[in-house]
Write a protein that holds these residues in place. Structure first.
Motif, short mmCIF file in Angstrom:
data_model
loop_
_atom_site.label_atom_id
_atom_site.label_comp_id
_atom_site.label_asym_id
_atom_site.label_seq_id
_atom_site.Cartn_x
_atom_site.Cartn_y
_atom_site.Cartn_z
N THR A 6 5.06 -7.46 -27.42
CA THR A 6 5.55 -6.49 -26.42
C THR A 6 7.04 -6.65 -26.19
OG1 THR A 6 3.38 -6.53 -25.34
CG2 THR A 6 5.21 -5.59 -24.10
N MET A 55 9.52 -3.48 -26.34
CA MET A 55 10.02 -2.92 -25.09
C MET A 55 11.51 -2.57 -25.10
SD MET A 55 7.58 -2.31 -23.16
CE MET A 55 8.53 -1.90 -21.69
N GLU A 86 12.96 0.97 -23.71
CA GLU A 86 13.78 1.03 -22.50
C GLU A 86 15.25 1.31 -22.78
OE1 GLU A 86 13.02 -2.69 -20.64
OE2 GLU A 86 11.12 -2.04 -19.75
N ASN A 143 12.13 9.27 -14.19
CA ASN A 143 10.80 8.95 -13.68
C ASN A 143 9.71 9.30 -14.69
OD1 ASN A 143 11.74 7.97 -11.23
ND2 ASN A 143 11.66 9.97 -10.23
N THR A 157 9.86 6.60 -17.42
CA THR A 157 9.40 5.32 -16.87
C THR A 157 7.88 5.30 -16.78
OG1 THR A 157 11.44 5.03 -15.59
CG2 THR A 157 9.53 3.76 -14.90
N SER A 158 7.31 6.42 -16.35
CA SER A 158 5.85 6.53 -16.26
C SER A 158 5.20 6.40 -17.63
CB SER A 158 5.47 7.86 -15.61
OG SER A 158 4.08 8.04 -15.60
N ASP A 178 5.38 2.76 -18.77
CA ASP A 178 4.38 1.98 -18.04
C ASP A 178 2.98 2.20 -18.62
OD1 ASP A 178 6.33 0.96 -16.40
OD2 ASP A 178 5.96 2.36 -14.76
N THR A 179 2.70 3.44 -19.01
CA THR A 179 1.40 3.75 -19.61
C THR A 179 1.21 3.01 -20.93
OG1 THR A 179 1.36 5.94 -18.58
CG2 THR A 179 -0.08 5.60 -20.48
N THR A 235 2.73 0.22 -21.85
CA THR A 235 2.61 -1.21 -21.56
C THR A 235 1.21 -1.54 -21.04
OG1 THR A 235 4.95 -1.25 -20.98
CG2 THR A 235 3.63 -3.14 -20.30
N TYR A 236 0.70 -0.68 -20.18
CA TYR A 236 -0.65 -0.90 -19.65
C TYR A 236 -1.70 -0.84 -20.77
CZ TYR A 236 -5.02 -0.03 -17.16
OH TYR A 236 -6.31 -0.11 -16.72
N ASP A 266 -1.66 -4.17 -22.57
CA ASP A 266 -2.29 -5.21 -21.75
C ASP A 266 -3.81 -5.03 -21.70
OD1 ASP A 266 0.19 -6.27 -21.25
OD2 ASP A 266 0.45 -5.26 -19.32
#
Length: 278
Positions: free
Chosen positions: A169, A173, A177, A246, A249-250, A253-254, A256-257, A260
């Motif tokens: 990751t 990332m 980013e 935003n 970023t969302s 996050d999706t 990355t989730y 995980d």
């Protein structure tokens, strides 16, 4: 050697980013000067062709109205272009990171294969999906196969798999980013540049009011117009930057989730396998 390549890549990426930023500002200036400032947008078109300054815009001509916003407008246009360019760039990068197929279907397929203990099927699905998410999950799956062969206990295996996911990751990332800081900076920069234009316009307006005798109504109108145009342009730039920042970023996050979530499923599958052996 790897660090040297990474540093060269970082320097090359930074140079390209600088070129894009400079190009956006240059294009903004050219649009302001030659498109918005074209003589046909103003009432004194003939006089402008002879070298006179731009007069009042033609009624209903928004290009001429924005041109009258003054020298801050090219900066604001450059910021707006930067938001658009980097938004498209982030969209393509994040879409590529999601892979070739639907991410939700891919995650459902992966979790189903892991739950059944079909690690090879999950790895094949990752090869077909491609992208950052699939690459990170594949690394964890390969590590899971390795710890199975070595016969590690659940705690040791969990630690090794989680470490592999974190390393994979951390490699993916930075790419996701990248340039997000530019979008977040443009949120504030657009507002501040618009505020600067507002202040300069109001200074001109109050200067017209302070003139001796009858106030220069044309100068007063131009000053107020400049202030309002810069305010509107700055707010529009910041609003677009906020929405895109935003949104991306969302999406990050999706992704990355999802990584995980798959990592947890792999660890749980290994624990069940070890439990069945006991």
């Amino acid at each position: 050697m790897a660090n040297a390549k990474k540093e060269n890549g970082s320097n090359g990426g930074g140079m390209m980013t600088g070129i894009i930023i400079a190009s956006c500002i240059l294009v903004g200036f050219l649009v302001w000067k030659f498109i918005m400032g074209a003589s046909g947008n103003f009432q004194n078109a003939a006089a402008m062709e002879a070298g006179a300054e731009a007069g009042a815009p033609v009624a209903g001509n928004y290009l001429g109205m924005v041109y009258k916003g003054g020298s801050i407008v090219p900066v604001l246009l450059g910021c707006l272009l930067m938001v658009i360019v980097f938004s498209f760039e982030r969209f393509f990068v994040i879409t590529k990171a999601s892979g070739t197929g639907n991410l939700d279907k891919f995650m459902a397929s992966i979790q189903g294969s892991i739950a059944q203990g079909n690690i090879e099927d999950a790895i094949n699905a990752c090869d077909k999906q491609k992208g950052s998410v699939a690459n990170a999950i594949k690394s964890a799956l390969v590590k899971c196969q390795e710890v199975k062969k070595e016969g590690f206990n659940s705690e040791e295996a969990s630690e090794m798999i989680h470490k592999e996911i974190e390393e994979a990751t951390s490699l993916e990332m930075p790419m996701l980013e990248k340039h997000m800081t530019i979008l977040s900076t443009l949120v504030s920069l657009g507002t501040l540049a618009g505020l600067l234009g507002t202040v300069t316009g109001m200074i001109k307006a109050f200067g017209a009011l302070a003139s001796t005798g009858t106030p220069d109504q044309a100068a007063l109108a131009n000053g107020i117009s400049e202030a309002l145009i810069n305010t509107a342009t700055g707010i529009s730039t910041s609003a677009l930057a906020i929405i895109m920042y935003n949104l991306f970023t969302s999406k990050i996050d999706t992704l990355t989730y999802s990584i995980d979530e798959a990592g947890t499923a792999i660890v749980n599958s290994y624990r069940r396998m070890r439990g069945s052996i006991k």
